[in-house]
Each structure stands twice: as structure tokens, then as C-alpha cells.
Design an enzyme around this catalytic site. Structure first.
Site, PDB file in Angstrom:
ATOM      1  N   TYR A 135      21.453 -25.566 -16.602  1.00 51.58           N
ATOM      2  CA  TYR A 135      22.189 -24.607 -17.134  1.00 51.58           C
ATOM      3  C   TYR A 135      23.627 -24.745 -17.627  1.00 51.58           C
ATOM      4  O   TYR A 135      24.030 -24.169 -18.575  1.00 51.58           O
ATOM      5  CB  TYR A 135      22.159 -23.518 -16.019  1.00 51.58           C
ATOM      6  N   HIS A 166      23.851 -15.145 -14.126  1.00 51.26           N
ATOM      7  CA  HIS A 166      23.430 -16.456 -13.445  1.00 51.26           C
ATOM      8  C   HIS A 166      23.838 -17.410 -14.367  1.00 51.26           C
ATOM      9  O   HIS A 166      24.224 -18.696 -14.022  1.00 51.26           O
ATOM     10  CB  HIS A 166      22.010 -16.644 -13.191  1.00 51.26           C
ATOM     11  N   HIS A 225       9.148 -10.530 -18.493  1.00 50.62           N
ATOM     12  CA  HIS A 225       9.432 -11.916 -18.924  1.00 50.62           C
ATOM     13  C   HIS A 225       8.484 -12.880 -18.695  1.00 50.62           C
ATOM     14  O   HIS A 225       8.347 -13.728 -19.432  1.00 50.62           O
ATOM     15  CB  HIS A 225      10.895 -12.219 -18.238  1.00 50.62           C
ATOM     16  N   ASP A 259      11.255 -19.749 -22.050  1.00 53.40           N
ATOM     17  CA  ASP A 259      12.628 -19.613 -21.336  1.00 53.40           C
ATOM     18  C   ASP A 259      13.376 -21.017 -21.341  1.00 53.40           C
ATOM     19  O   ASP A 259      13.657 -21.526 -22.423  1.00 53.40           O
ATOM     20  CB  ASP A 259      12.384 -19.221 -19.803  1.00 53.40           C
ATOM     21  N   ARG A 260      13.883 -21.632 -20.271  1.00 52.27           N
ATOM     22  CA  ARG A 260      14.384 -22.746 -20.562  1.00 52.27           C
ATOM     23  C   ARG A 260      13.542 -23.919 -21.178  1.00 52.27           C
ATOM     24  O   ARG A 260      14.027 -24.688 -21.933  1.00 52.27           O
ATOM     25  CB  ARG A 260      14.649 -23.398 -19.066  1.00 52.27           C
TER      26      ARG A 260
END
Length: 292
Positions: free
Chosen positions: A212, A152, A272, A107-108
């Protein structure tokens, strides 16, 4: 709750510009750095890290702005750019005596890994990606009603101030909603682990939003510049992902292939949070990539 990975030592090490990172270190052998995703901490790698530590030196930091790592103010767009966060990884590994190592991110953390691979190809021996798209492609494929799955991203891309206040007003519910939505069976986390992720994220609202926001600004600009220049990831790259590309109308393997000529793309029947849901399969994928 401040959980630790069994058998790992913990250190505070300097990243880029002296920002201090909370780092777990275990095992012996060729080095690999594991980078966590949202809304999590380094602890998401606990099952995978102990498996890899049988043959590798495994380095598992909390990203800047997350967990127990420092959370510098994000007033400068570069503070949470993936370029800066990639420098964190290089600096931490260097402090532990490693000038070449594998990087695996979820992910990030995977976006940080991509930037590390683009900016430091002589340092990143191989790159593992779990369940994300490159920043440039992520924004390109989100359109129409399908984009609601990434609501988001749009909220936290807004100018500083309002997103932070909105999220802070309902922070526990906000962060818990992703753990629940992305783990529909509700079987991946114990209540204690879930609480750790929520509490850690609640304490990091401003820095998480800054992370983000960078992806909608400075990170996107860097990806666009690299695409225009024809930059590619020159090391072996492995992507382990849900098959959500077909559901949303794009070919994830082709998108990754444009960045990574030496690509292994493998779908997995998992949610996920695959490193926690299916750690044996995830660790085996990483070990295979490291041995390539």
C-alpha cells in the site's frame, strides 16, 4: 487452514528477482492470470477459476507479500512497486510456457494488472479490472469527508514503522473489518474462508503495508510519468465495478477511458467481493473479454 482450488495443481515458481510465488494452475487452452485483492489470497478466485478452466489455462498466484508467497522486506520502495509485481506475473507465466496471456485483477491485483499492461503490452492480450481505479485517479478523486472510505490508504501510506506497529497490535480486527464492511450482508464468505483471509493477512502485515505504501509513492510517480507521456493500455480492457463512482462524485468509466481506448465498462449489482458473491457473472464477463 490452507485451502486449495478444486482440480488445480500447486507449484512454487520464481517471480522477479527470484522471489518465489505460490501458484495454482488448472485447465487447458489460452492462458489467463487471475490476481487477487486485499485482504485476500488467490483463493478468492476459486469459483471463477474452475469455470474458466473449462476453456482456459488458468494461473492463480498469491501476490508477493500475500498468502503463501514469499514476503521480502520492503526496505526498497521498488520491492512492492506494481512494476516489480507485474514482472512477477510475466516471469511466472513464462515459467509455465506462456509469453502472451490475459490478466484479470481484483483490487490490489488489478493495479498490478494495469502496470503489467502498461509495461508489457506485447505480453498482455487483454486486461480485466474488478472494482478499483488507476492509482493516479484514485488519489485524485479522494477528498473531503468522502475520503473516509479509504482511511486505510492514508494510514498505510505513512513512513515505515508506526503503521506496521499500529496494525499489528489489532491485526485480526483490522483485517476482519474490511471483510465485514465490504460484505455488508455477511453472506459471501463461510467462517472458514473468512478465517483464512484474516490469518493470512495477520501473517503478512509488513508486506501488505509495503504494498500500500508503494501506491502512495513509487506507483503514483510511475502513473504520473505515464500520464505525462501519453501512455495508454493498448489491449482490450474490461472493467466490472460497483457504481460507487456516482456516489462519490466521479465518473469511473471516463477515468478508465482516459487510460484505455478499447474499453468495456460494466456496473454490477454486487459488493466489492464480486468474484465470490457473483462468480457466474464475473466468469462470464472475463470469458466475453477473452473472446473479444
Amino acid at each position: 487452514m490452507n485451502p486449495v482450488i478444486d482440480g488445480f495443481d500447486y507449484r512454487t515458481l520464481p517471480g522477479a528477482d527470484g522471489v518465489e510465488l505460490h501458484v495454482a494452475v488448472g485447465g487447458d487452452g489460452p492462458a489467463v492470470v487471475l490476481l487477487h485483492g486485499f485482504p485476500q489470497t488467490h483463493y478468492m478466485w476459486r469459483h471463477v477459476a474452475t469455470r474458466l478452466a473449462e476453456r482456459h489455462r488458468v494461473i492463480v498466484p498469491d501476490l508477493r507479500g500475500y498468502g503463501s508467497s514469499a514476503k521480502p522486506a520492503g526496505t526498497d520502495p521498488g520491492t512492492y512497486s506494481k512494476r516489480t509485481m507485474a514482472r512477477d506475473v510475466v516471469e511466472v507465466a513464462a515459467a509455465l510456457g506462456h509469453d502472451r496471456f490475459g490478466v484479470v485483477g481484483h483490487d490490489r491485483g488489478a493495479l498490478v494488472g494495469v502496470r503489467a499492461g502498461l509495461d508489457h503490452p506485447e505480453t498482455v492480450a487483454y486486461l480485466g479490472i474488478l472494482d478499483v481505479l488507476p492509482t493516479l485517479d484514485m488519489w485524485a478523486v479522494l477528498h473531503g469527508v468522502q475520503a473516509k472510505v479509504a482511511w486505510h490508504l492514508y494510514l498505510m501510506a505513512q513512513p515505515a514503522g508506526l503503521p506496521e506497529r499500529m496494525i499489528a497490535a489489532v491485526a485480526p480486527e483490522f483485517f476482519a473489518s474490511f471483510l465485514d464492511a465490504w460484505d455488508p450482508d455477511g453472506a459471501t464468505f463461510t467462517p472458514e474462508v473468512r478465517q483464512h483471509y484474516v490469518e493470512s493477512s495477520v501473517a503478512a502485515v509488513d508486506s501488505i503495508v509495503a504494498d500500500y505504501r508503494a501506491s502512495a509513492g513509487i506507483d503514483l510517480e510511475m502513473d504520473e510519468a505515464d500520464r505525462a507521456a501519453g501512455a495508454q493500455l493498448t489491449m482490450p480492457v474490461g472493467v466490472l465495478s460497483q457504481d460507487w463512482g456516482s456516489r462519490l462524485g466521479f465518473d469511473a468509466a471516463a477515468l478508465w477511458g482516459a487510460w484505455a481506448p478499447d474499453l468495456t465498462y460494466r456496473p454490477i449489482q454486487a459488493g466489492h467481493f464480486m468474484a465470490e458473491e457473483k462468480p457466474a457473472e464475473t466468469a462470464a464477463f472475463i470469458a466475453e473479454l477473452a473472446a473479444a
